[in-house]
Scaffold this active site. Sequence first.
Site, PDB file in Angstrom:
ATOM      1  N   GLU A  89       6.928 -30.517  -2.206  1.00 32.78           N
ATOM      2  CA  GLU A  89       7.425 -29.556  -3.194  1.00 32.78           C
ATOM      3  C   GLU A  89       7.709 -28.193  -2.584  1.00 32.78           C
ATOM      4  O   GLU A  89       7.075 -27.782  -1.621  1.00 32.78           O
ATOM      5  CB  GLU A  89       6.402 -29.374  -4.313  1.00 32.78           C
ATOM      6  CG  GLU A  89       6.136 -30.616  -5.132  1.00 32.78           C
ATOM      7  CD  GLU A  89       5.038 -30.388  -6.166  1.00 32.78           C
ATOM      8  OE1 GLU A  89       5.127 -29.394  -6.906  1.00 32.78           O
ATOM      9  OE2 GLU A  89       4.097 -31.198  -6.215  1.00 32.78           O
ATOM     10  N   GLY A 158      -0.746 -28.147   1.261  1.00 32.18           N
ATOM     11  CA  GLY A 158      -1.169 -28.197   2.657  1.00 32.18           C
ATOM     12  C   GLY A 158      -1.780 -26.896   3.148  1.00 32.18           C
ATOM     13  O   GLY A 158      -1.618 -25.831   2.547  1.00 32.18           O
ATOM     14  N   SER A 213      -7.382 -17.344   1.060  1.00 35.03           N
ATOM     15  CA  SER A 213      -7.783 -17.892  -0.236  1.00 35.03           C
ATOM     16  C   SER A 213      -9.305 -17.862  -0.302  1.00 35.03           C
ATOM     17  O   SER A 213      -9.967 -18.814   0.084  1.00 35.03           O
ATOM     18  CB  SER A 213      -7.252 -19.331  -0.393  1.00 35.03           C
ATOM     19  OG  SER A 213      -5.845 -19.326  -0.425  1.00 35.03           O
ATOM     20  N   LEU A 214      -9.844 -16.775  -0.795  1.00 28.81           N
ATOM     21  CA  LEU A 214     -11.293 -16.577  -0.804  1.00 28.81           C
ATOM     22  C   LEU A 214     -11.934 -17.191  -2.053  1.00 28.81           C
ATOM     23  O   LEU A 214     -12.796 -18.062  -1.965  1.00 28.81           O
ATOM     24  CB  LEU A 214     -11.612 -15.087  -0.725  1.00 28.81           C
ATOM     25  CG  LEU A 214     -13.087 -14.720  -0.586  1.00 28.81           C
ATOM     26  CD1 LEU A 214     -13.658 -15.240   0.730  1.00 28.81           C
ATOM     27  CD2 LEU A 214     -13.285 -13.207  -0.690  1.00 28.81           C
ATOM     28  N   ASN A 289      -4.534 -21.681 -12.769  1.00 30.55           N
ATOM     29  CA  ASN A 289      -3.524 -22.535 -13.405  1.00 30.55           C
ATOM     30  C   ASN A 289      -4.181 -23.899 -13.583  1.00 30.55           C
ATOM     31  O   ASN A 289      -4.344 -24.646 -12.614  1.00 30.55           O
ATOM     32  CB  ASN A 289      -2.279 -22.639 -12.522  1.00 30.55           C
ATOM     33  CG  ASN A 289      -1.112 -23.279 -13.250  1.00 30.55           C
ATOM     34  OD1 ASN A 289      -1.289 -23.964 -14.256  1.00 30.55           O
ATOM     35  ND2 ASN A 289       0.090 -23.075 -12.737  1.00 30.55           N
ATOM     36  N   CYS A 332       0.642 -26.087  -7.454  1.00 32.80           N
ATOM     37  CA  CYS A 332       1.036 -26.887  -6.299  1.00 32.80           C
ATOM     38  C   CYS A 332       0.584 -28.335  -6.460  1.00 32.80           C
ATOM     39  O   CYS A 332      -0.576 -28.599  -6.749  1.00 32.80           O
ATOM     40  CB  CYS A 332       0.426 -26.303  -5.026  1.00 32.80           C
ATOM     41  SG  CYS A 332       1.065 -24.688  -4.600  1.00 32.80           S
TER      42      CYS A 332
END
Length: 348
Positions: A89, A158, A213-214, A289, A332
């Site tokens: 995507e 990924g 990305s914590l 989300n 995602c």
Amino acid sequence: MKIPLSDFTLDELTELIEGYGEPKYRAKQIMRHIAAFDSYAEYTDVPKSLIKKMEENYADRAVAEKTRVTASDGAIRYLFETLWGDLVEAVFLPHDYGNSVCVSCQVGCGMGCVFCASGKYGMKRNLSAGEILAQALYVARDRKDVGGVNKLVMMGSGEPLANYESTIKFIRLLNAPYGLNIGMRSISVSTCGLPDVIERLADDGISCTLSLSLHAATDEKRKKIMRVAERYSVERLISAMRGYFDKTGRRVIIEYILIDGFNDTDGDVLALKNILKGLCCHVNLIPLNPTDGNRMRPPSKKKAYAFCEKLKSEGISASVRRSMGSDVAGACGQLKNRTAERGLNKTN
């Protein structure tokens, strides 16, 4: 399986072309066609004899569109099929300040974050640099009428730093004058947190915007939602991000998904303040989300903005990110998963 031409640097393509006995300027001609996502039929300034030779071993396009969905806010989620039959995507994100494309770097994901749809079926394989680039090239061509693409985000399916060689080559292809010529400041790479590779990224001269990305400020909480937290502590990650800033001079981004009742308390504000002290960073707050089968939910809009204001009152630069594409499987991996579950993709 044929090798996609988008995998080649100019030097690599020049060597290939000269091997066919052709003048090296042909490589620049072909590079222009690759950047435009042209098919071989559109290579009208290249001898047909050369095209015929290339067609035997090399594919003009690394991905083909399988389907798309367009959100009410103008975001477009594309589902591509690779030459291997895998689904990946990419998302087009229109903004007042320019158009972005978010690309995937792997088929699936092996990081195992509990809130993410990308890793639902695990990680199948790494994408090549050309397969990653082809997503951006396709979207740039498709959205040419609205200005194409001038910003790139590696925040799709990924973990970019787990596919390091392809990621680095992709960034350099994207940044090259013969590519989309997107500057390093307009390229963002998001990682779940692989500190050794973060340090290597800076050593290799990559000065893009690096996002961590914590999602939780303590090891205890982070381990509950991110598998990678079992390997690396929050302290180790922040140390690596400090090193990246010191070497590149680029302010880093701390991505923080807000999960109602889990990481949006006053205690979390103080924990973030403590670990980020002295780091040149901006905290990007992202209301969760929700994905299929996940009971976690985002906080209310009021609560999210209150959390943001509390961070700012503690001297931390922060903002709440506007969510785009949420009405069309915006998270995602959602479009891919739904397509697979309907049986439209038999190979993945």
